[in-house]
Enzyme design. Sequence first.
Site, PDB file in Angstrom:
ATOM      1  N   LYS A   1     -27.190 -29.382   8.052  1.00 52.93           N
ATOM      2  CA  LYS A   1     -25.954 -29.688   8.784  1.00 52.93           C
ATOM      3  C   LYS A   1     -25.088 -30.742   8.097  1.00 52.93           C
ATOM      4  CE  LYS A   1     -28.044 -28.360  13.085  1.00 52.93           C
ATOM      5  NZ  LYS A   1     -27.856 -28.255  14.504  1.00 52.93           N
TER       6      LYS A   1
ATOM      7  N   ASP B   1     -22.702 -28.310  18.403  1.00 54.01           N
ATOM      8  CA  ASP B   1     -23.848 -29.017  19.012  1.00 54.01           C
ATOM      9  C   ASP B   1     -23.400 -30.096  19.984  1.00 54.01           C
ATOM     10  OD1 ASP B   1     -25.907 -27.678  17.698  1.00 54.01           O
ATOM     11  OD2 ASP B   1     -25.940 -29.077  16.006  1.00 54.01           O
TER      12      ASP B   1
HETATM   13  P1  NAP Z   1     -31.738 -33.178   9.809  1.00 57.12           P
HETATM   14  O1  NAP Z   1     -30.276 -33.289   9.636  1.00 57.12           O
HETATM   15  O2  NAP Z   1     -32.577 -32.786   8.658  1.00 57.12           O
HETATM   16  O3  NAP Z   1     -32.267 -34.617  10.382  1.00 57.12           O
HETATM   17  C1  NAP Z   1     -33.629 -34.841  10.566  1.00 57.12           C
HETATM   18  C2  NAP Z   1     -33.846 -36.147  11.343  1.00 57.12           C
HETATM   19  O4  NAP Z   1     -35.216 -36.223  11.713  1.00 57.12           O
HETATM   20  C3  NAP Z   1     -33.561 -37.414  10.552  1.00 57.12           C
HETATM   21  O5  NAP Z   1     -33.123 -38.403  11.453  1.00 57.12           O
HETATM   22  C4  NAP Z   1     -34.944 -37.757   9.995  1.00 57.12           C
HETATM   23  O6  NAP Z   1     -35.115 -39.147   9.728  1.00 57.12           O
HETATM   24  C5  NAP Z   1     -35.828 -37.383  11.156  1.00 57.12           C
HETATM   25  N1  NAP Z   1     -37.191 -37.029  10.772  1.00 57.12           N
HETATM   26  C6  NAP Z   1     -37.580 -35.963  10.033  1.00 57.12           C
HETATM   27  N2  NAP Z   1     -38.923 -35.931   9.943  1.00 57.12           N
HETATM   28  C7  NAP Z   1     -39.385 -37.007  10.635  1.00 57.12           C
HETATM   29  C8  NAP Z   1     -40.676 -37.523  10.902  1.00 57.12           C
HETATM   30  N3  NAP Z   1     -41.764 -36.929  10.433  1.00 57.12           N
HETATM   31  N4  NAP Z   1     -40.779 -38.649  11.640  1.00 57.12           N
HETATM   32  C9  NAP Z   1     -39.689 -39.278  12.123  1.00 57.12           C
HETATM   33  N5  NAP Z   1     -38.423 -38.830  11.898  1.00 57.12           N
HETATM   34  C10 NAP Z   1     -38.281 -37.707  11.170  1.00 57.12           C
HETATM   35  O7  NAP Z   1     -32.123 -32.136  10.977  1.00 57.12           O
HETATM   36  P2  NAP Z   1     -31.234 -31.684  12.247  1.00 57.12           P
HETATM   37  O8  NAP Z   1     -30.421 -30.513  11.905  1.00 57.12           O
HETATM   38  O9  NAP Z   1     -30.598 -32.901  12.795  1.00 57.12           O
HETATM   39  O10 NAP Z   1     -32.365 -31.144  13.257  1.00 57.12           O
HETATM   40  C11 NAP Z   1     -33.216 -32.038  13.931  1.00 57.12           C
HETATM   41  C12 NAP Z   1     -33.939 -31.309  15.059  1.00 57.12           C
HETATM   42  O11 NAP Z   1     -33.032 -30.941  16.091  1.00 57.12           O
HETATM   43  C13 NAP Z   1     -34.641 -30.032  14.642  1.00 57.12           C
HETATM   44  O12 NAP Z   1     -35.910 -29.991  15.243  1.00 57.12           O
HETATM   45  C14 NAP Z   1     -33.764 -28.937  15.200  1.00 57.12           C
HETATM   46  O13 NAP Z   1     -34.500 -27.768  15.510  1.00 57.12           O
HETATM   47  C15 NAP Z   1     -33.250 -29.587  16.473  1.00 57.12           C
HETATM   48  N6  NAP Z   1     -31.961 -29.015  16.938  1.00 57.12           N
HETATM   49  C16 NAP Z   1     -31.965 -28.209  18.060  1.00 57.12           C
HETATM   50  C17 NAP Z   1     -30.770 -27.696  18.529  1.00 57.12           C
HETATM   51  C18 NAP Z   1     -30.751 -26.825  19.756  1.00 57.12           C
HETATM   52  O14 NAP Z   1     -29.784 -26.091  19.934  1.00 57.12           O
HETATM   53  N7  NAP Z   1     -31.744 -26.879  20.609  1.00 57.12           N
HETATM   54  C19 NAP Z   1     -29.571 -27.965  17.876  1.00 57.12           C
HETATM   55  C20 NAP Z   1     -29.608 -28.780  16.763  1.00 57.12           C
HETATM   56  C21 NAP Z   1     -30.810 -29.288  16.304  1.00 57.12           C
HETATM   57  P3  NAP Z   1     -34.728 -39.817   8.294  1.00 57.12           P
HETATM   58  O15 NAP Z   1     -33.263 -40.148   8.377  1.00 57.12           O
HETATM   59  O16 NAP Z   1     -35.598 -40.991   8.211  1.00 57.12           O
HETATM   60  O17 NAP Z   1     -35.030 -38.767   7.254  1.00 57.12           O
END
Ligand code: NAP
Length: 316
Positions: free
Chosen positions: A104, A140
């Site tokens: 994203k 979102d």
């Molecule tokens: P992203 O841009 O890659 O961001 C990932 C985030 O998670 C960062 O803040 C990262 O921290 C943190 N993180 C990753 N692994 C971690 C761990 N092991 N322990 C602690 N923090 C961790 O991903 P995203 O697109 O925001 O997605 C995040 C989640 O939201 C996903 O699970 C996705 O499926 C969900 N989501 C759901 C919807 C829905 O419609 N239901 C919509 C959007 C997203 P750092 O900054 O330290 O790397």
Amino acid sequence: MQLAQLDHLSTVSRSIVTKEFYTLADLQNWEPIARTCDPPIRLGVFGDPVEHSLSPQMQNAALEKSGLRMRYARFHIVKTDLEAALRLLPTLNFIGANLTVPHKIPALKFLNHVDEAALAIGAVNTVVVKEGELIGFNTDALAISDAIREITAGQAFLSNYTVLLLGAGGAARAIAQECIRVGCPRLFISNRTRERAGQLRDKLMKSNTQTIVSPIGQNAASLRQALEEATLVINAIPLGLRRGDLPLIPREMFGRRHFVYDTIYHPPQTKLLREAEAAGARVANGLSMLLHQGARSFKLWFERDAPIDTMRAAIM
Ligand code: NAP
């Protein structure tokens, strides 16, 4: 062979032959896939991991209901392949795509135009192909407000809550911006990489907001302190997607005053939700957010309202 049997065979040979997911290599050699897929694949979700995504069943139900002869598929695209995959969309006659973890934020630099709201958020989850160009949007942010309103049957709004947000990635940025827009009294942002939480706060402060934004650590003491004030916890990190993932917040930190929303919807009940529920908190998974962001993406692609009841039935 009877004529009727021949007819049946030709239908089978042109029928939908879709894989669980496609890759960049598939997009680079799309012709044989396009030949065997009828209706053609013209939409999809790019992610890594992506196997858990329910977007295909939701969007395919919407396409069918709307009489649009095309399909939506999953694409397992790793970080380094994102630019190449996006650039192929116009040449392969795609309508657009959704982006999920981890694309994203990085996608911003590969698009021709980014809508103002998505630019303010700093993340894109919907790409529209228009006249050969890629345009980025974010659905979102509004979807989290839709989700809270829907779960509480209109009894509560995002603005009613003091929020503890876990994460500072693409989804978290959208949620944080929405908390600011609707005027939540206070927003705590807890991220593994603390400085990213600080950067997000600095970006949010440019919006001239009334909301008090506090970046906090991701240790037990900081989380416990924030949970004394926060009434809504939103998990926007992928921790919980995998079976062995342990929740960041243990049961004893939750209480009946908390509402815990996990943006993860597969598995339907993460350990975080299980712990919170056991402590008497109200819980919900990310299906409602998925539904509303998907319905808003559909509207961007086709400039018409999505058949939301059909989409809901397909995923619930
Ligand atoms: P992203 O841009 O890659 O961001 C990932 C985030 O998670 C960062 O803040 C990262 O921290 C943190 N993180 C990753 N692994 C971690 C761990 N092991 N322990 C602690 N923090 C961790 O991903 P995203 O697109 O925001 O997605 C995040 C989640 O939201 C996903 O699970 C996705 O499926 C969900 N989501 C759901 C919807 C829905 O419609 N239901 C919509 C959007 C997203 P750092 O900054 O330290 O790397």
